[in-house]
Write an enzyme that holds these catalytic residues in place. Structure first.
Site, PDB file in Angstrom:
ATOM      1  N   HIS A  90     -30.452 -26.092  22.773  1.00 29.09           N
ATOM      2  CA  HIS A  90     -29.506 -25.961  23.888  1.00 29.09           C
ATOM      3  C   HIS A  90     -28.105 -25.657  23.351  1.00 29.09           C
ATOM      4  O   HIS A  90     -27.702 -26.184  22.309  1.00 29.09           O
ATOM      5  CB  HIS A  90     -29.487 -27.243  24.733  1.00 29.09           C
ATOM      6  CG  HIS A  90     -28.733 -27.067  26.008  1.00 29.09           C
ATOM      7  ND1 HIS A  90     -27.358 -27.140  26.064  1.00 29.09           N
ATOM      8  CD2 HIS A  90     -29.150 -26.760  27.259  1.00 29.09           C
ATOM      9  CE1 HIS A  90     -26.972 -26.903  27.311  1.00 29.09           C
ATOM     10  NE2 HIS A  90     -28.037 -26.673  28.054  1.00 29.09           N
ATOM     11  N   GLU A 159     -30.012 -18.692  28.319  1.00 30.42           N
ATOM     12  CA  GLU A 159     -28.876 -19.359  28.953  1.00 30.42           C
ATOM     13  C   GLU A 159     -27.568 -18.864  28.338  1.00 30.42           C
ATOM     14  O   GLU A 159     -27.128 -19.382  27.297  1.00 30.42           O
ATOM     15  CB  GLU A 159     -28.953 -20.867  28.729  1.00 30.42           C
ATOM     16  CG  GLU A 159     -30.169 -21.519  29.338  1.00 30.42           C
ATOM     17  CD  GLU A 159     -29.893 -22.988  29.649  1.00 30.42           C
ATOM     18  OE1 GLU A 159     -30.046 -23.363  30.810  1.00 30.42           O
ATOM     19  OE2 GLU A 159     -29.500 -23.723  28.737  1.00 30.42           O
TER      20      GLU A 159
HETATM   21  P1  PGA Z   1     -25.675 -25.529  34.452  1.00 32.25           P
HETATM   22  O1  PGA Z   1     -26.372 -25.913  33.070  1.00 32.25           O
HETATM   23  O2  PGA Z   1     -26.787 -25.340  35.459  1.00 32.25           O
HETATM   24  O3  PGA Z   1     -24.792 -26.699  34.781  1.00 32.25           O
HETATM   25  O4  PGA Z   1     -24.930 -24.267  34.227  1.00 32.25           O
HETATM   26  C1  PGA Z   1     -27.532 -25.270  32.632  1.00 32.25           C
HETATM   27  C2  PGA Z   1     -27.994 -25.831  31.315  1.00 32.25           C
HETATM   28  O5  PGA Z   1     -27.145 -26.218  30.510  1.00 32.25           O
HETATM   29  O6  PGA Z   1     -29.199 -25.926  31.049  1.00 32.25           O
END
Ligand code: PGA
Length: 236
Positions: A90, A159
């Protein structure tokens, strides 16, 4: 589809328990058969017995069974809760906690060897996105260094760092283009994450090659996460 909630450093043991009860009842009543993953903080792990399609995972762990690693949890502690799903790579761990690709690859090797389902995150920062898709792909593919992309329990979450927790989701075109290039490289299911909320869930889940969402902020409220699961069911 795969609908995943990342609590990050939110919720307590008590509120997670209440969340799981509400979510479990909703999924059962609505007949939702999509995969629902919930990553609470490690203090709120629970030996949950619900339908197989709702699974609890851990946000991070140290690649060791047990030992002297102050502040970390290892396989022995996770196994007590029957947890078999983990989030690795992450961006908050990469950029805030300073995890290197080498450390991430070690975690991946250890937990894949242990048979865990792994949600593996990649994503570029804003300045790379501004350079264009080639730079974006170069950056994202470098985040697979040392990772067995053929692992059968791998799920990949794209992401973009600039979209996480900012309220600024990537555009549908950006998501589609990036996922389409990622699927040429890795055959695992692809999720999108970064400011997903109830209002944009439907359009994001409809994007080609998008097989689910990894939701942070908007997942912390159980009702909005349930709504997202219901939207996924309509599209499945
Ligand atoms: P967010 O986070 O939906 O608050 O943008 C996504 C994540 O970090 O997995």
């Amino acid at each position: 589809m795969i609908i995943a909630a990342n609590f990050k450093t939110n919720h307590t043991r008590a509120s997670t328990k209440a969340y799981m009860q509400t979510l479990g009842a909703f999924v059962e009543n609505e007949g939702i058969s999509d995969d629902i993953l919930v990553f609470p903080p490690a203090t709120a792990l629970e030996h949950i017995i619900t339908d197989d399609n709702i699974r609890m995972g851990i946000q991070n762990a140290y690649p060791v069974e047990k030992g002297s690693f102050t502040g970390e949890v290892g396989l022995e502690q996770i196994a007590e809760f029957g947890i078999k799903t983990i989030l690795i790579g992450h961006s908050e761990r990469r950029h805030i906690l300073g995890e290197s690709q080498e450390e991430i690859a070690k975690k991946f090797a250890y937990f894949s060897e242990a048979g865990f389902e792994i949600v593996y995150c990649v994503g570029e920062p804003k300045e790379v996105r501004e350079e264009g898709i080639e730079a974006v792909m170069q950056y994202n593919l470098a985040q697979f260094e040392g990772i067995d992309i053929h692992y059968d329990k791998l799920i990949v979450a794209y992401e973009p760092v600039w979209a996480i927790g900012t309220g600024l989701s990537a555009s549908n075109e950006q998501i589609e283009e990036t996922l389409s290039k990622l699927q040429e490289y890795v055959s695992a299911p692809l999720l999108y994450g970064g400011s997903v909320k109830v209002a944009n869930t439907k359009e994001i889940l409809a994007i080609k090659h998008c097989e689910g969402i990894l939701v942070g902020t908007a997942s912390w409220d159980v009702n909005s996460f349930c709504e997202m699961a219901a939207i996924a069911k309509q599209l499945s």
